[in-house]
Enzyme design. Sequence first.
Site, PDB file in Angstrom:
ATOM      1  CE  LYS A  11      -3.951  -2.239   2.303  1.00  0.00           C
ATOM      2  NZ  LYS A  11      -4.928  -2.153   3.428  1.00  0.00           N
ATOM      3  CE1 TYR A  51      -9.481  -3.234   0.774  1.00  0.00           C
ATOM      4  CE2 TYR A  51      -8.470  -1.347  -0.275  1.00  0.00           C
ATOM      5  CZ  TYR A  51      -8.371  -2.487   0.497  1.00  0.00           C
ATOM      6  OH  TYR A  51      -7.145  -2.879   1.000  1.00  0.00           O
ATOM      7  CG  ASN A 114      -3.625  -2.055   6.970  1.00  0.00           C
ATOM      8  OD1 ASN A 114      -3.525  -1.779   5.780  1.00  0.00           O
ATOM      9  ND2 ASN A 114      -4.655  -2.722   7.463  1.00  0.00           N
ATOM     10  CG  HIS A 117      -5.392  -6.454  -0.113  1.00  0.00           C
ATOM     11  ND1 HIS A 117      -6.580  -6.611   0.552  1.00  0.00           N
ATOM     12  CD2 HIS A 117      -5.421  -7.326  -1.145  1.00  0.00           C
ATOM     13  CE1 HIS A 117      -7.306  -7.536  -0.081  1.00  0.00           C
ATOM     14  NE2 HIS A 117      -6.620  -7.988  -1.114  1.00  0.00           N
ATOM     15  CD  GLU A 128      -9.026  -9.419  -3.462  1.00  0.00           C
ATOM     16  OE1 GLU A 128      -9.910  -9.195  -2.608  1.00  0.00           O
ATOM     17  OE2 GLU A 128      -7.863  -9.753  -3.155  1.00  0.00           O
TER      18      GLU A 128
HETATM   19  P1  ATP Z   1      -7.117  -5.843   3.516  1.00  0.00           P
HETATM   20  O1  ATP Z   1      -8.492  -6.149   2.931  1.00  0.00           O
HETATM   21  O2  ATP Z   1      -6.592  -4.484   3.080  1.00  0.00           O
HETATM   22  O3  ATP Z   1      -6.159  -6.966   3.279  1.00  0.00           O
HETATM   23  P2  ATP Z   1      -7.998  -6.707   6.095  1.00  0.00           P
HETATM   24  O4  ATP Z   1      -8.651  -7.824   5.358  1.00  0.00           O
HETATM   25  O5  ATP Z   1      -7.061  -7.057   7.205  1.00  0.00           O
HETATM   26  O6  ATP Z   1      -7.230  -5.750   5.101  1.00  0.00           O
HETATM   27  P3  ATP Z   1     -10.555  -5.377   6.099  1.00  0.00           P
HETATM   28  O7  ATP Z   1     -11.519  -5.510   7.228  1.00  0.00           O
HETATM   29  O8  ATP Z   1     -10.830  -6.092   4.824  1.00  0.00           O
HETATM   30  O9  ATP Z   1      -9.104  -5.731   6.675  1.00  0.00           O
HETATM   31  O10 ATP Z   1     -10.404  -3.813   5.812  1.00  0.00           O
HETATM   32  C1  ATP Z   1      -9.863  -3.370   4.583  1.00  0.00           C
HETATM   33  C2  ATP Z   1      -8.948  -2.195   4.844  1.00  0.00           C
HETATM   34  O11 ATP Z   1      -9.734  -1.090   5.288  1.00  0.00           O
HETATM   35  C3  ATP Z   1      -7.921  -2.388   5.962  1.00  0.00           C
HETATM   36  O12 ATP Z   1      -6.760  -3.059   5.559  1.00  0.00           O
HETATM   37  C4  ATP Z   1      -7.631  -0.957   6.337  1.00  0.00           C
HETATM   38  O13 ATP Z   1      -6.719  -0.363   5.423  1.00  0.00           O
HETATM   39  C5  ATP Z   1      -8.994  -0.311   6.203  1.00  0.00           C
HETATM   40  N1  ATP Z   1      -9.701  -0.311   7.483  1.00  0.00           N
HETATM   41  C6  ATP Z   1     -10.285  -1.349   8.105  1.00  0.00           C
HETATM   42  N2  ATP Z   1     -10.838  -0.993   9.273  1.00  0.00           N
HETATM   43  C7  ATP Z   1     -10.585   0.333   9.410  1.00  0.00           C
HETATM   44  C8  ATP Z   1     -10.886   1.312  10.389  1.00  0.00           C
HETATM   45  N3  ATP Z   1     -11.576   0.996  11.497  1.00  0.00           N
HETATM   46  N4  ATP Z   1     -10.466   2.575  10.167  1.00  0.00           N
HETATM   47  C9  ATP Z   1      -9.793   2.915   9.049  1.00  0.00           C
HETATM   48  N5  ATP Z   1      -9.477   2.043   8.080  1.00  0.00           N
HETATM   49  C10 ATP Z   1      -9.864   0.774   8.250  1.00  0.00           C
HETATM   50 MG    MG Z   2      -9.895  -7.554   3.645  1.00  0.00          MG
END
Ligand code: ATP
Ligand code: MG
Length: 140
Positions: A11, A51, A114, A117, A128
């Site tokens: 990212k 997303y 973070n 992904h 994807e």
């Molecule tokens: P990713 O899909 O990016 O691999 P993940 O599966 O661990 O991450 P998801 O729940 O799918 O987490 O959330 C997608 C992304 O949205 C997260 O990686 C983060 O960048 C963002 N995100 C999730 N929760 C929050 C939050 N509470 N506040 C801000 N951003 C968030």
């Molecule tokens: Mg996810």
Amino acid sequence: MATQRTFSIIKPDATERNLTGAINAVIEKAGLRIIGQRRIKMTREQAERFYGVHKERPFFGELVDFMTSGPVVVQVLEGENAVKAHRDVMGATNPEEAADGTIRKLYAKSIGENSVHGSDSEENADLEIRQFFSEAEIVG
Ligand code: ATP
Ligand code: MG
């Protein structure tokens, strides 16, 4: 165990800090092979589609802003149980909850920024991968 493919994104918070190689080293050390890789700047359209599952969440706008704020590296990874192996080495979404040695523990700045992904299922991995790669760009 079966050989699988998964989709990965390094990212903008990580590319901005020049961490592409450091993150790739953790991925490869976990036994995953990077069989497709391209550095791009995501359009809003691409990020909103990618997303889309989160579009009703309060952080959706912030997430799309972030994912389009700088370069990302999109990747196809291959290995034994690649979806789970990659999720394991990424660590928890919130870096404060991520296990030692995981990419998010090592490098993530916050729950939003973070660093990486990873697909959460084989079915989503397939969708994807196909959003960002043609078969000719994947060389296993
Ligand atoms: P990713 O899909 O990016 O691999 P993940 O599966 O661990 O991450 P998801 O729940 O799918 O987490 O959330 C997608 C992304 O949205 C997260 O990686 C983060 O960048 C963002 N995100 C999730 N929760 C929050 C939050 N509470 N506040 C801000 N951003 C968030
Ligand atoms: Mg996810």
